[in-house]
Scaffold this motif. Structure first.
Motif, PDB file in Angstrom:
ATOM      1  N   PHE A  64     -50.919 -29.761  27.521  1.00  0.00           N
ATOM      2  CA  PHE A  64     -49.899 -30.197  26.814  1.00  0.00           C
ATOM      3  C   PHE A  64     -49.604 -29.372  25.634  1.00  0.00           C
ATOM      4  O   PHE A  64     -50.252 -30.030  24.567  1.00  0.00           O
ATOM      5  CB  PHE A  64     -49.709 -31.814  26.693  1.00  0.00           C
ATOM      6  N   GLY A  65     -48.943 -28.502  25.697  1.00  0.00           N
ATOM      7  CA  GLY A  65     -49.404 -27.443  24.510  1.00  0.00           C
ATOM      8  C   GLY A  65     -50.587 -27.078  24.286  1.00  0.00           C
ATOM      9  O   GLY A  65     -51.266 -26.584  25.500  1.00  0.00           O
ATOM     10  N   THR A  66     -51.378 -27.278  23.226  1.00  0.00           N
ATOM     11  CA  THR A  66     -52.788 -26.973  23.255  1.00  0.00           C
ATOM     12  C   THR A  66     -53.637 -27.987  23.168  1.00  0.00           C
ATOM     13  O   THR A  66     -54.879 -27.893  23.196  1.00  0.00           O
ATOM     14  CB  THR A  66     -53.104 -26.183  21.656  1.00  0.00           C
ATOM     15  N   ILE A  67     -53.085 -29.292  23.428  1.00  0.00           N
ATOM     16  CA  ILE A  67     -53.940 -30.355  23.796  1.00  0.00           C
ATOM     17  C   ILE A  67     -54.414 -30.566  25.471  1.00  0.00           C
ATOM     18  O   ILE A  67     -53.527 -30.269  26.108  1.00  0.00           O
ATOM     19  CB  ILE A  67     -53.241 -31.682  23.478  1.00  0.00           C
ATOM     20  N   HIS A  93     -52.986 -24.554  15.683  1.00  0.00           N
ATOM     21  CA  HIS A  93     -52.056 -23.571  15.155  1.00  0.00           C
ATOM     22  C   HIS A  93     -50.751 -23.990  16.201  1.00  0.00           C
ATOM     23  O   HIS A  93     -49.526 -23.544  15.709  1.00  0.00           O
ATOM     24  CB  HIS A  93     -52.292 -22.368  15.244  1.00  0.00           C
ATOM     25  N   GLN A  94     -50.811 -24.266  17.304  1.00  0.00           N
ATOM     26  CA  GLN A  94     -49.782 -24.720  18.373  1.00  0.00           C
ATOM     27  C   GLN A  94     -49.468 -26.065  18.749  1.00  0.00           C
ATOM     28  O   GLN A  94     -49.306 -26.240  20.021  1.00  0.00           O
ATOM     29  CB  GLN A  94     -49.616 -23.787  19.396  1.00  0.00           C
ATOM     30  N   LEU A  95     -49.977 -27.267  17.872  1.00  0.00           N
ATOM     31  CA  LEU A  95     -49.975 -28.321  18.537  1.00  0.00           C
ATOM     32  C   LEU A  95     -48.662 -28.838  18.837  1.00  0.00           C
ATOM     33  O   LEU A  95     -48.280 -29.771  19.948  1.00  0.00           O
ATOM     34  CB  LEU A  95     -50.217 -29.352  17.211  1.00  0.00           C
ATOM     35  N   LYS A  97     -52.729 -39.410  14.014  1.00  0.00           N
ATOM     36  CA  LYS A  97     -53.386 -40.363  13.268  1.00  0.00           C
ATOM     37  C   LYS A  97     -53.862 -41.752  14.238  1.00  0.00           C
ATOM     38  O   LYS A  97     -55.145 -41.945  14.187  1.00  0.00           O
ATOM     39  CB  LYS A  97     -52.629 -40.945  12.131  1.00  0.00           C
ATOM     40  N   ALA A  98     -53.035 -42.289  14.900  1.00  0.00           N
ATOM     41  CA  ALA A  98     -53.341 -43.232  15.731  1.00  0.00           C
ATOM     42  C   ALA A  98     -54.398 -42.710  16.768  1.00  0.00           C
ATOM     43  O   ALA A  98     -55.429 -43.425  17.054  1.00  0.00           O
ATOM     44  CB  ALA A  98     -52.008 -43.700  16.580  1.00  0.00           C
ATOM     45  N   PHE A  99     -54.366 -41.658  17.363  1.00  0.00           N
ATOM     46  CA  PHE A  99     -55.294 -41.052  17.979  1.00  0.00           C
ATOM     47  C   PHE A  99     -56.758 -40.964  17.372  1.00  0.00           C
ATOM     48  O   PHE A  99     -57.938 -41.440  18.041  1.00  0.00           O
ATOM     49  CB  PHE A  99     -55.004 -39.762  18.935  1.00  0.00           C
ATOM     50  N   ILE A 100     -56.692 -40.167  16.380  1.00  0.00           N
ATOM     51  CA  ILE A 100     -58.019 -39.723  15.670  1.00  0.00           C
ATOM     52  C   ILE A 100     -58.692 -41.230  15.295  1.00  0.00           C
ATOM     53  O   ILE A 100     -59.814 -41.554  15.388  1.00  0.00           O
ATOM     54  CB  ILE A 100     -57.742 -38.932  14.712  1.00  0.00           C
ATOM     55  N   LEU A 101     -57.830 -42.015  14.558  1.00  0.00           N
ATOM     56  CA  LEU A 101     -58.620 -43.371  13.977  1.00  0.00           C
ATOM     57  C   LEU A 101     -58.989 -44.489  14.863  1.00  0.00           C
ATOM     58  O   LEU A 101     -59.767 -45.103  14.869  1.00  0.00           O
ATOM     59  CB  LEU A 101     -57.534 -43.770  12.724  1.00  0.00           C
ATOM     60  N   ILE A 131     -45.699 -34.190  19.032  1.00  0.00           N
ATOM     61  CA  ILE A 131     -46.869 -34.385  18.381  1.00  0.00           C
ATOM     62  C   ILE A 131     -46.530 -34.549  16.810  1.00  0.00           C
ATOM     63  O   ILE A 131     -45.725 -33.867  16.284  1.00  0.00           O
ATOM     64  CB  ILE A 131     -47.811 -33.146  18.549  1.00  0.00           C
ATOM     65  N   GLN A 132     -46.925 -35.850  16.385  1.00  0.00           N
ATOM     66  CA  GLN A 132     -46.990 -36.225  14.957  1.00  0.00           C
ATOM     67  C   GLN A 132     -48.354 -35.768  14.591  1.00  0.00           C
ATOM     68  O   GLN A 132     -49.277 -36.509  14.837  1.00  0.00           O
ATOM     69  CB  GLN A 132     -46.502 -37.624  14.759  1.00  0.00           C
ATOM     70  N   PRO A 133     -48.497 -34.712  13.720  1.00  0.00           N
ATOM     71  CA  PRO A 133     -49.886 -33.978  13.513  1.00  0.00           C
ATOM     72  C   PRO A 133     -50.714 -34.671  12.512  1.00  0.00           C
ATOM     73  O   PRO A 133     -52.079 -34.601  12.192  1.00  0.00           O
ATOM     74  CB  PRO A 133     -49.277 -32.516  13.164  1.00  0.00           C
TER      75      PRO A 133
END
Length: 167
Positions: free
Chosen positions: A54-57, A75-77, A12-16, A85-87
């Motif tokens: 980092f996983g799928t990031i 699917h694998q965050l 949320k912090a990343f996207i926003l 990861i807090q999705p």
């Protein structure tokens, strides 16, 4: 840098807001190697591009400088060995439509723009403050889907969008 704990990343912090811990577009690979978690995997892209996973990031480096944070493996965050990861809304990515996502942004009073591309059969949402792009498209194999029902399928922050942020 080898850490004895996972780094918390709030999507949320990343996207926003564009906040990915203290990682920023333009930082050097050397600095991140000394100050951030070790990637789960490293790979080479095309022509002087290196990828840390980092996983799928994925972190993309061009000439040893971070120019993109990207993910299309929702699917694998949580598969990263070094990131916790807090999705946020991506927890239910299989049901997160463009319409639902825009309602969430409106509720959060987030400024954004939407671009539809009928030739590619997709839509992108660009968050004004963070410059993060969120991608939506029809579910694979499903025809005659209208854009409001497109599903979320990835996100990206890159050099092109990273330096013109709103305050």
């Amino acid at each position: 840098m080898k850490l004895n704990h996972k780094i918390d990343i709030d999507l949320k912090a990343f996207i926003l807001n564009g906040k990915f811990d203290f990682v920023e577009i333009g930082q050097t690979q050397e600095w991140l190697a000394q100050n951030f978690a070790d990637p789960d995997d490293r790979g080479d892209g095309r022509e002087q591009v290196e990828i840390w996973r980092f996983g799928t990031i994925e972190f993309y480096f061009f000439e040893k400088e971070l120019f993109q944070i990207f993910c299309d493996g929702l699917h694998q965050l949580k598969k990263s060995r070094s990131l916790n990861i807090q999705p946020w809304v991506l927890k239910k990515y299989k049901k997160m439509t463009l319409s639902k996502f825009l309602k969430i942004l409106n509720k959060e009073q987030v400024n954004y723009s939407v671009k539809h591309d009928s030739s590619l059969n997709n839509a992108i949402v660009k968050i004004s403050k963070s410059q993060v792009i969120v991608y939506f498209s029809p579910e694979y194999g499903v025809e005659d889907v209208q854009p409001p029902q497109y599903l979320i399928n990835g996100f990206c922050l890159n050099h092109e969008h990273g330096f013109e942020r709103d305050s």
